[in-house]
Design a protein around this motif. Structure first.
Motif, mmCIF file in Angstrom:
data_model
loop_
_atom_site.group_PDB
_atom_site.id
_atom_site.type_symbol
_atom_site.label_atom_id
_atom_site.label_comp_id
_atom_site.label_asym_id
_atom_site.label_seq_id
_atom_site.Cartn_x
_atom_site.Cartn_y
_atom_site.Cartn_z
ATOM 1 N N PRO A 26 0.659 -1.221 0.104
ATOM 2 C CA PRO A 26 -0.122 0.164 0.009
ATOM 3 C C PRO A 26 0.895 1.204 -0.127
ATOM 4 C CG PRO A 26 0.129 -0.856 2.001
ATOM 5 C CD PRO A 26 0.743 -1.810 1.432
ATOM 6 N N LEU A 27 1.662 1.584 -1.214
ATOM 7 C CA LEU A 27 2.391 2.825 -1.352
ATOM 8 C C LEU A 27 1.680 3.836 -2.094
ATOM 9 C CD1 LEU A 27 5.519 0.824 -1.939
ATOM 10 C CD2 LEU A 27 5.006 1.801 0.040
ATOM 11 N N LYS A 28 2.181 5.152 -1.648
ATOM 12 C CA LYS A 28 1.602 6.381 -2.660
ATOM 13 C C LYS A 28 2.108 6.164 -4.088
ATOM 14 C CE LYS A 28 1.905 9.158 1.453
ATOM 15 N NZ LYS A 28 2.813 10.324 1.973
ATOM 16 N N PRO A 29 1.226 6.463 -5.127
ATOM 17 C CA PRO A 29 1.677 6.167 -6.212
ATOM 18 C C PRO A 29 2.957 6.766 -6.794
ATOM 19 C CG PRO A 29 -0.718 6.745 -6.188
ATOM 20 C CD PRO A 29 -0.164 6.950 -4.941
ATOM 21 N N ALA A 30 3.255 7.988 -6.268
ATOM 22 C CA ALA A 30 4.427 8.640 -6.783
ATOM 23 C C ALA A 30 5.636 7.946 -6.410
ATOM 24 C CB ALA A 30 4.375 10.116 -6.157
ATOM 25 N N LEU A 31 5.746 7.272 -5.104
ATOM 26 C CA LEU A 31 6.827 6.722 -4.487
ATOM 27 C C LEU A 31 6.828 5.238 -5.099
ATOM 28 C CD1 LEU A 31 8.893 6.149 -2.240
ATOM 29 C CD2 LEU A 31 7.116 5.414 -0.579
ATOM 30 N N LEU A 32 5.803 4.589 -5.613
ATOM 31 C CA LEU A 32 5.888 3.460 -6.446
ATOM 32 C C LEU A 32 6.246 3.490 -7.676
ATOM 33 C CD1 LEU A 32 5.166 0.592 -6.101
ATOM 34 C CD2 LEU A 32 2.902 0.896 -6.747
ATOM 35 N N ASP A 33 5.951 4.502 -8.475
ATOM 36 C CA ASP A 33 6.555 4.854 -9.739
ATOM 37 C C ASP A 33 8.073 5.092 -9.822
ATOM 38 O OD1 ASP A 33 3.905 4.792 -10.928
ATOM 39 O OD2 ASP A 33 3.900 6.981 -11.059
ATOM 40 N N HIS A 83 4.789 -5.080 7.975
ATOM 41 C CA HIS A 83 4.945 -4.407 9.157
ATOM 42 C C HIS A 83 5.259 -3.080 9.411
ATOM 43 C CE1 HIS A 83 4.465 -8.705 10.513
ATOM 44 N NE2 HIS A 83 5.393 -8.928 9.831
ATOM 45 N N ILE A 84 6.226 -2.683 8.709
ATOM 46 C CA ILE A 84 6.824 -1.297 8.776
ATOM 47 C C ILE A 84 5.642 -0.059 8.363
ATOM 48 C CG2 ILE A 84 8.553 0.471 7.983
ATOM 49 C CD1 ILE A 84 10.628 -1.807 7.881
ATOM 50 N N LEU A 85 5.175 -0.603 7.157
ATOM 51 C CA LEU A 85 4.085 0.178 6.718
ATOM 52 C C LEU A 85 2.789 0.210 7.603
ATOM 53 C CD1 LEU A 85 4.341 -0.724 2.826
ATOM 54 C CD2 LEU A 85 5.054 1.545 3.887
ATOM 55 N N GLU A 86 2.407 -0.611 8.393
ATOM 56 C CA GLU A 86 1.600 -0.672 9.332
ATOM 57 C C GLU A 86 1.803 -0.104 10.597
ATOM 58 O OE1 GLU A 86 0.626 -4.644 10.193
ATOM 59 O OE2 GLU A 86 -0.313 -5.112 8.226
ATOM 60 N N GLY A 87 2.999 0.658 10.838
ATOM 61 C CA GLY A 87 3.435 1.316 11.656
ATOM 62 C C GLY A 87 3.720 0.630 12.923
ATOM 63 N N LYS A 88 4.179 -0.430 12.905
ATOM 64 C CA LYS A 88 4.535 -1.223 13.956
ATOM 65 C C LYS A 88 6.154 -1.213 14.029
ATOM 66 C CE LYS A 88 1.110 -5.289 13.146
ATOM 67 N NZ LYS A 88 0.925 -6.371 12.878
ATOM 68 N N ASP A 89 6.723 -1.379 15.532
ATOM 69 C CA ASP A 89 8.029 -1.537 15.570
ATOM 70 C C ASP A 89 8.487 -2.793 15.164
ATOM 71 O OD1 ASP A 89 7.377 0.856 17.132
ATOM 72 O OD2 ASP A 89 8.351 0.305 18.756
ATOM 73 N N VAL A 90 9.862 -2.684 14.570
ATOM 74 C CA VAL A 90 10.335 -3.952 13.958
ATOM 75 C C VAL A 90 11.890 -4.238 14.299
ATOM 76 C CG1 VAL A 90 11.001 -4.965 11.607
ATOM 77 C CG2 VAL A 90 8.821 -3.984 11.916
ATOM 78 N N ILE A 91 12.007 -5.493 14.735
ATOM 79 C CA ILE A 91 13.580 -5.346 15.089
ATOM 80 C C ILE A 91 14.146 -6.540 14.145
ATOM 81 C CG2 ILE A 91 12.960 -7.202 16.864
ATOM 82 C CD1 ILE A 91 15.818 -6.896 17.928
#
Length: 460
Positions: A10-17, A37-45
């Motif tokens: 689920p990325l913004k079109p400009a970023l995906l392009d 997980h990062i895009l869902e706003g979760k903390d990641v290790i």
């Protein structure tokens, strides 16, 4: 959680392009496991080594969270070294190049403080920096983190190795408690787990297999007499003749002594250790990366953040005590589908280290033999390029195209004779094919760059 294509995220079109225009289509394993997980706003290790695509993973994550209308610092990436911070900055700028007005600022030591303050006053979205310089800006109030959304700790294990634990704690104390924290480390040790417990909230753990496939890296071990270590290394270098080799030592002193011995035996060598001033470190790394120096002798801490494309061989002059460090060292070769060579010298009293590596990799070591070899001065195979050092840089508005134009203009060198061009604030470096270096030197000395005459010499 595994998503194979960037387009499925689920990325913004400009970023995906832009991601697609950079030639990225399939996600690397670390991106596939961590990005959702990062895009869902979760903390990641995440356990991931240099070259795994981790920078794009957190870079895409933080770019997707920005509010571009607010010129406040919304993302902070903390790195162990200036080289790594510079690489991270470049990668984030590449990922953001079609999105207008994203401001990314590097805050590292070894460069003047004042211009950094000026850049921050104009407004910045993303800051990438080293712990000490970040502390300075936070204490002086030139950097404020009250609007921070994402904090990234990159190569966290090396930051701990380099003694930055207190500095990191100090930097994080200025950040809001409600934020996303992403922690990336090549190893997954107890101190890293402790760090995660301290700074993260219910983190998702992502671990990518750290072992290397036989198809990528050929690993060989050589049992040697302790007193014959340097001669054994000379044999391996003369036999394999790699264009680019990193030789690892365990101490700064051994590093310098070995570099001196190799140089006096006619090898093209540079030394990288923690006592080098930043400008000398820059010059060493530039010459090694642009293929005008064949051998880099380094300690683990000094080599941190080193990401050299087409590194043909890694040699362990001394084996590390920790098998994870061994895996991390040799992981710098054999990248992007290319074959790599990992050669390790081992004295009788060090065989327990090889046993630890066998257990860690879950496969037996392959032993080979070195032939008799005497280190003595003779003309060895010279590297293909020579570096020219120009006393003008970014502050003088010098750009790579200006240097290339000065060299290749009317009746000049062919573009194929010119290699990598590196621009720093007050100096620049250009690699030129060995057979063309005198012509290039004469041309730069006689002509002008950007309408000005600059002092030019061969880098040494």
């Amino acid at each position: 959680m595994n998503t194979a294509e960037f387009s499925a995220l689920p990325l913004k079109p400009a970023l995906l392009d832009n991601i697609e225009s950079l030639g990225y289509s399939k996600l690397t394993p670390i991106q596939a496991e961590s990005l959702p997980h990062i895009l869902e706003g979760k903390d990641v290790i995440a356990q991931a080594k240099t070259g795994s695509g981790k920078t794009a993973a957190f870079g895409i994550g933080l770019l997707s969270r920005l509010d571009l209308s607010s010129f406040r610092v919304q993302a902070l990436v903390v790195c162990p070294t200036r080289e790594l911070a510079d690489q991270v900055c470049k990668e984030i700028r590449r990922l953001a190049r079609f999105t207008q007005n994203i401001k990314v600022q590097a805050l590292c030591g070894g460069v003047p403080f004042g211009p950094q303050v000026g850049s921050l006053e104009h407004g910045v979205h993303i800051v990438v920096g080293t712990p000490g310089r970040l502390q300075e800006h936070l204490r002086k109030g030139s950097l404020r983190l009250s609007n921070l959304k994402v904090l990234v700790l990159d190569e966290a294990d090396r930051m701990l190795d380099m003694g930055f634990e207190d500095a990191i704690s100090d930097v994080i104390s200025y950040a809001p408690n409600h934020r996303q924290t992403l922690l990336f480390s090549a190893t997954y040790s107890d101190p890293i787990r402790e760090m995660s417990r301290h700074y993260q909230y219910k983190p998702v753990t992502v671990s990518i297999e750290a072992h290397h496939h036989d198809s990528d890296i050929e690993q060989r071990f050589y049992q040697i007499e302790k007193a014959g270590r340097a001669n054994a290394l000379g044999y391996l270098l003369a036999y394999h003749r790699p264009e680019s080799t990193v030789v690892f030592c365990n101490t700064k002193k051994d590093c310098q002594n070995l570099a001196n011995e190799l140089e006096s035996s006619g090898f093209s060598v540079q030394c990288l250790h923690g006592d080098l001033e930043q400008k000398d470190r820059d010059k060493v790394l530039v010459r090694f990366a642009n293929k005008s120096c064949s051998i880099l002798v380094a300690t683990d801490v000094a080599a941190r953040g080193l990401d050299i494309k087409d590194l043909q061989a890694v040699i362990n002059y001394e084996l590390p005590w920790d098998p994870e460090v061994y895996v991390h060292r040799i992981g710098r070769t054999g990248r992007a589908g290319k074959k790599g060579l990992a050669l390790s010298l081992c004295a009788q009293q060090e065989t327990s280290r090889v046993k630890a590596i066998e257990d860690y990799q879950n496969k037996p070591a392959i032993w080979d033999e070195v032939a008799p070899f005497q280190m003595k001065h003779e003309h060895r195979f010279a590297p293909p390029m020579v570096t020219l050092h120009i006393d003008g840089g970014r502050k003088h508005k010098v750009r790579p195209g200006d240097i290339l134009g000065a060299l290749t203009g009317e009746a000049g060198l062919a573009g194929s004779e010119v290699g990598k061009i590196d621009i720093f604030d007050l100096q620049s470096f250009v690699a030129v094919q060995r057979g063309s270096v005198e012509r290039a030197l004469a041309r730069l000395k006689a002509g002008k760059i950007k309408g000005r005459s600059f002092k030019v010499r061969k880098a040494s």
